[in-house]
Design a protein around this motif. Structure first.
Motif, short mmCIF file in Angstrom:
data_model
loop_
_atom_site.label_atom_id
_atom_site.label_comp_id
_atom_site.label_asym_id
_atom_site.label_seq_id
_atom_site.Cartn_x
_atom_site.Cartn_y
_atom_site.Cartn_z
N GLU A 55 0.83 -1.21 0.00
CA GLU A 55 0.00 0.00 0.00
C GLU A 55 0.86 1.26 0.00
O GLU A 55 0.54 2.25 -0.64
N LEU A 56 1.98 1.19 0.75
CA LEU A 56 2.85 2.36 0.87
C LEU A 56 3.65 2.61 -0.41
O LEU A 56 3.76 3.73 -0.88
N LYS A 57 4.20 1.54 -0.97
CA LYS A 57 5.19 1.74 -2.03
C LYS A 57 4.69 1.41 -3.44
O LYS A 57 5.31 1.78 -4.41
N SER A 102 0.94 0.86 -4.39
CA SER A 102 -0.47 0.99 -4.75
C SER A 102 -0.77 2.24 -5.58
O SER A 102 -1.85 2.37 -6.14
N ALA A 103 0.21 3.15 -5.68
CA ALA A 103 -0.01 4.32 -6.53
C ALA A 103 -0.09 3.91 -8.01
O ALA A 103 -0.63 4.65 -8.83
N CYS A 104 0.43 2.73 -8.35
CA CYS A 104 0.43 2.30 -9.74
C CYS A 104 -0.22 0.93 -9.96
O CYS A 104 -0.55 0.59 -11.09
N GLN A 146 11.39 1.16 -6.13
CA GLN A 146 10.90 1.79 -4.90
C GLN A 146 11.78 1.48 -3.70
O GLN A 146 11.39 1.71 -2.56
N GLY A 147 12.96 0.97 -3.95
CA GLY A 147 13.95 0.84 -2.87
C GLY A 147 13.58 -0.17 -1.80
O GLY A 147 13.90 0.03 -0.63
#
Lengths: 156, 657
Positions: free
Chosen positions: A76-78, A80-82, A137-138
Motif C-alpha cells: 500500500e505504501l510503495k 499501490s499508486a500504480c 521503490q527501494g
C-alpha cells in the motif's frame, strides 16, 4: 572511380565512428543483434525467475499471515499508486500475478525493475504494453518477499 | 593578379593570428606555458568524480554554492538566506519559517563565511555553518542532505561579519558586530544621536553553543568597545580555548570611515579566552540583558517542517567586571583577516593598509599576559605591547594583504588585494618563497582544511573580486572569478579559471569522501512524519474547512492523485500538500500551479511539501510536474476547477475516473 573510393573511405570512417562510440550501446544494429543473442542466451533460471538480486528459487509453503500482513502494508505504501489487485491501472493488476509468474520472478521485478525492463523478454513486452516503466521503490529483499506472501494470501 | 593578391593576404591572416597567439597566449593573462599539463591536472573524465567539495559563499545571493575540485564544476546551490523559487525554499509552508527574524520575514541575506564543522581540529563533514551579514544570523547546513537545517539570529549586533568560525571540536561557533550600535544597560534607549557614537555605541562578540545534534543557542555575548569587528578564527593546539577577532575603526568614527577610520597606526586583534568566559557563564557570572532573537529550525520529529522560536534575553559578560577574558593585540593598519596556523602557535593578521604581515606568537602573548606586560587599556581591556608579542613580520608581502591560509608543509599563503597576487611564505622564518599573479584582486583564498589543524595542501582557490575580461562578456554585470592553483610543488602553478555565483567571500574545501559517506539519497516514506502526508493513493483526499481547502496529493511517475479537483471557489485558500511517493535516487517531482503568487515546489522522493494558492477568478486551472521525470512526464498534469464564490459546485476529486 576516384569518387567511389572516397565514398567508400568515408563510409568506412563513419562506420568506425559509429561502432567506436557505442558505449553500452543499445543504439547500433550490431548491438541489437547482440541483445537478441543475449535474450536467447538467458539462463533458464533467468527466463523463469527473472534477473536480479534473487538468484535462488523462492518457494511458498502455505501462507505466513503475519508476513502477508506486512507485505500488504508495504504494497500500500510503495506500490499501490500504480498497481491495484483486481484492475489494470498504471501497471497490470496483481491479484493473480502468481498464476503467471514465479515468486522469485516477482521479487526480481520489484528489486530490479530497470534491469528487468531492459533485459527480460517478458518485462520488455509489458513495457511495450504499459509504456510507463516501473520505478525502483527501494525495497529490501525481505519486503519484496513479504509482498509475494501478500499476493499468495487471500488478503485484499 | 587580383586573385593572387587576395590569396596572398589570406595567407598572412593565420600567420598574424598564430603570431599574436604566441605573443599573448602564453604570458598575457597568466595563461600557462604548458596548458596541457594544467588541463591534465584539472580534467575529471566523464563519469569520474572530483576529489574535493568546494563550498563557496554566494555573498549577496544569500546562498551557498557547491563546486567540485579540481574541475571547478558547479554542482549545486544550497538555498540558505534567500528565497529560492527553484525549489520553493522560503515559499513553501515547510520552509518559510526559516527566514523569520525579529524584524519579521526577511527574504534575502548576504552570506559571507562558510565554515565546516570540526572534530579534533579536522573538518568532519557533518555540517557547514555560514553567516549572514546584513540581518545578523548564522545558518547550519546538514551535509547529509545539503539543506539548511537551522538559522539563529544574533541580537545586539549589526553587520555580522566576523562569523561563523568554529572552535576545534565545534563547541562554539562565533560571531561579532562589524557595525557597533547603541547599547545600554537595559537596551531601552536606542534612539540616540549618531554623533554620540563614542559614548553610546558598543560592539559585541557572541559565542553560540553547538550541541552534539547541532542545535545552536547563544551561550554568551561579550561587551566590547565601539569599534568595527571584522574577521575571526579560533585558536587550536596550544591556543585552543582562545579565539581571535580583528577590529578596525579604533578611531570610533561614525562618518566617512574611509578617511576617519584609517588614522591610527595600529588597531587591535581581540584575543578572547572563550574557555574562561564559558567558566564564568557556568558560575552564573555576567547578566541577562534584553536580546530578542529568533531561532528557526527544521523539526525532524514533525515532518521536517521549519519552526521558529523567539528568545528574549541573552547573557552578557562585561570585560570591565570579569577579568582575563579579553586582551588587545596591537596590529598595524586596520587589520582584516586573522588566521591561526595549523600548529596553533601563530596569529597572522592581514593589515589591509600595511606594508608587512605581522605574525604574533601565542606563546609570547601568553607570557606577556602572565607578566602583565601591558601598554595600557581600552574599556578595561588590557592592551599588550606589539614588540613583546611579535614573532616576526613578513616583508614585501604584496600590497593590501587580506587573508591567509596554510598548507601541511609549514607554508602560509596570503592574498594581496591591491597587487593582485598570492604570496607564499614560510611561517617559521617569515620569508617569502614564491608569488603568483591572480586575475584580479583576490579577497579570501581557500585551501581544503586550510584553516584547520590538518590542511590538504594540494590545491588553493583564489576568490577574486574582479572579473573583467576573464570570460565571455555578459554586459556590465558578471560572475566573480575563482582560480585554482596547484600548491603541491615548490612553485605555485595556475591551473584553472572558473566562474562563481554571487560574490564568494570565503570558501571551505573538504575531501569528498568525508561528505559522501553520509549522503541521503531519498527520504524513506515510512519515516515521513509530516502531519499532512499522504503516503499512499488511498490517503489522498480534498477537505474543506471554511474557506481553507486542503489537498492531500501524491506524485509518482507519472501522475498526480488526485488530478481532477472541483468545488474550489474564488476566495478560498488552497493548500496543496504534495507527497512524492518515489523511493529512488534523483526522482523529484515538481508541482506548478498556474497563477500561483509564490513559487513551484520541488519535492524529493519520500518528502511532503506544501504550496498555497489563492485563486482570484473562476475558471479551470492546470497544474503540472516541472521536473522531467519519465518518458510520460508530459502526461503528468491535472486540473482544478474554480467556481464563483457563491456557486454550489460540490467538492469532488479523483484520478483516472
Amino acid at each position: 572511380m576516384k569518387g567511389s573510393t572516397v565514398i567508400t573511405a568515408v563510409a568506412l570512417l563513419v562506420a568506425l565512428f559509429m561502432s567506436g562510440c557505442g558505449g553500452d550501446g543499445s543504439g547500433s544494429s550490431q548491438n541489437q543483434q547482440a541483445d537478441q543473442q543475449k535474450e536467447n542466451g538467458l539462463t533458464s533460471f533467468e527466463q523463469k525467475h527473472g534477473i536480479g538480486p534473487v538468484t535462488e528459487k523462492v518457494s511458498l509453503n502455505g501462507v505466513d499471515m503475519e508476513m502477508a500482513q506486512k507485505g500488504k502494508e508495504t504494497f500500500e505504501l510503495k506500490c499501490s499508486a500504480c498497481h491495484k489487485l483486481n484492475e489494470r491501472y498504471i501497471g497490470p493488476a496483481l491479484g493473480d500475478v502468481l498464476d503467471r509468474r514465479s515468486p522469485t520472478y516477482v521479487m526480481n521485478m520489484i528489486l530490479n525493475p530497470d534491469g528487468m525492463v531492459k533485459e527480460h523478454p517478458e518485462a520488455k513486452k509489458l513495457m511495450q504494453e504499459y509504456l510507463s516503466p516501473m520505478p525502483n521503490q527501494g525495497l529490501s529483499k525481505e519486503e519484496a518477499r513479504a509482498i509475494v506472501e501478500y499476493f499468495a494470501s487471500d488478503l485484499e | 593578379m587580383t586573385k593572387q593578391k587576395f590569396s596572398h593576404r589570406l595567407w598572412i591572416m593565420p600567420a598574424i593570428a598564430l603570431f599574436s597567439l604566441m605573443l599573448f597566449g602564453c604570458n598575457g593573462n597568466g595563461n600557462l606555458s604548458s596548458s596541457s599539463d594544467a588541463a591534465q591536472k584539472v580534467y575529471v573524465a566523464p563519469g569520474e568524480l572530483d576529489e574535493f567539495y568546494g563550498f563557496m559563499s554566494g555573498g549577496y545571493n544569500g546562498q551557498l554554492g557547491v563546486y567540485g575540485l579540481p574541475s571547478g564544476r558547479h554542482i549545486f546551490t544550497i538555498p540558505v538566506f534567500s528565497q529560492a523559487a527553484v525549489n520553493g525554499y522560503g515559499y513553501s509552508e515547510e520552509t518559510k519559517a526559516m527566514l523569520n527574524t525579529s524584524h519579521g520575514f526577511v527574504p534575502w541575506g548576504d552570506a559571507h563565511h562558510p565554515e565546516l564543522s570540526q572534530t579534533n581540529g579536522e573538518t568532519d563533514g557533518r555540517w557547514i555553518f555560514i553567516n549572514e551579514n546584513n540581518t545578523p544570523r548564522i545558518a547550519r547546513i546538514g551535509l547529509d542532505e545539503f539543506k539548511t537545517q537551522e538559522i539563529i539570529e544574533i541580537p545586539n549586533s549589526a553587520g555580522n561579519h566576523a562569523s561563523s568560525f568554529v572552535t576545534p571540536n565545534t563547541e562554539y561557533v562565533s560571531a561579532a558586530t562589524r557595525f557597533s550600535i547603541p547599547i545600554d544597560e537595559d537596551m531601552s534607549n536606542m534612539d540616540v544621536a549618531i554623533d554620540s557614537y563614542e559614548d553610546t555605541f558598543k560592539g559585541t562578540i557572541s559565542f553560540i553553543k553547538v550541541s552534539d545534534e547541532g542545535k545552536m543557542n547563544i551561550d554568551f555575548q561579550i561587551l566590547m568597545p565601539g569599534f568595527d569587528y571584522d574577521l575571526s578564527h579560533a585558536g587550536k593546539g596550544p591556543s585552543d580555548g582562545w579565539a581571535f577577532f580583528t577590529s578596525y575603526n579604533s578611531e570610533q568614527a561614525h562618518t566617512l570611515l574611509e578617511i576617519n577610520a584609517s588614522k591610527n597606526d595600529k588597531d587591535f586583534i581581540a584575543a578572547v579566552n572563550w574557555k574562561k568566559a564559558a567558566e564564568y557563564v557556568k558560575e552564573g557570572k555576567g547578566k541577562m540583558m534584553p536580546g530578542k532573537h529568533v531561532r528557526n529550525y527544521i523539526d525532524h520529529e514533525e515532518g521536517g517542517i521549519a519552526k521558529s522560536e523567539t528568545i528574549e534575553e541573552v547573557r552578557v559578560l562585561d570585560p570591565r567586571e570579569l577579568e582575563g577574558i579579553v586582551y588587545f593585540l596591537p596590529t598595524p593598519k586596520s587589520p582584516h583577516g586573522v588566521d591561526i596556523d595549523p600548529s596553533g602557535k601563530y596569529i597572522i593578521a592581514g593589515g589591509k593598509l600595511s606594508t608587512v604581515i605581522p605574525v604574533h606568537s601565542f606563546a609570547k602573548m601568553s607570557s606577556a599576559i602572565e607578566s602583565e606586560d601591558y601598554e595600557g587599556e581600552v574599556m578595561g581591556i588590557p592592551v599588550l605591547k606589539y614588540d613583546s608579542i611579535l614573532h616576526g613580520e613578513v616583508e614585501n608581502p604584496g600590497l593590501g594583504p587580506l587573508h591567509t591560509e596554510f598548507d601541511d608543509k609549514g607554508f602560509a599563503y596570503t592574498t594581496a588585494f591591491i597587487s593582485s597576487e598570492i604570496v607564499k611564505w614560510d611561517v617559521e622564518n617569515t620569508q617569502v618563497v614564491d608569488r603568483i599573479d591572480t586575475y584580479y584582486s583576490p579577497g579570501h583564498l581557500m585551501i581544503p582544511g586550510g584553516d584547520s589543524q590538518k590542511p590538504d595542501g594540494k590545491y588553493l582557490v583564489a576568490l577574486n573580486k574582479i572579473t573583467k575580461d576573464r570570460y565571455l562578456p555578459t554586459g556590465p554585470e558578471m560572475f566573480h572569478s575563482a582560480q585554482l592553483i596547484d600548491i603541491s610543488g615548490d612553485k605555485m602553478q595556475l591551473l584553472l579559471d572558473f566562474p562563481t555565483e554571487g560574490e564568494p567571500h570565503y570558501a571551505q574545501g573538504i575531501l569528498a569522501e568525508k561528505v559522501m559517506k553520509r549522503q541521503k539519497r531519498f527520504y524513506k516514506l515510512e519515516e515521513n512524519t509530516h502531519p499532512q502526508r499522504a503516503t499512499s493513493e488511498a490517503q489522498t483526499r480534498v477537505e474543506r474547512d471554511g474557506n481553507e481547502v486542503h489537498v492531500y496529493m501524491t506524485t509518482i511517475r507519472s501522475h498526480f492523485s488526485p488530478d481532477n479537483i472541483e468545488g474550489i471557489k474564488v476566495g478560498d485558500k488552497v493548500y496543496f500538500h504534495v507527497t512524492n511517493l518515489e523511493q529512488d535516487w534523483d526522482v523529484p517531482h515538481g508541482f506548478a500551479m498556474k497563477g500561483a503568487n509564490n513559487a513551484e515546489l520541488l519535492i524529493m522522493p519520500g518528502e511532503t511539501l506544501t504550496l498555497t494558492w489563492e485563486p482570484k477568478e473562476a475558471g479551470v486551472f492546470p497544474f503540472y510536474c516541472t521536473d522531467f521525470c519519465s518518458a510520460l512526464h508530459q502526461e503528468m498534469q491535472g486540473y482544478v476547477r474554480v467556481s464563483p464564490k457563491n456557486a454550489d459546485v460540490p467538492l469532488s476529486y479523483g484520478t483516472g475516473k
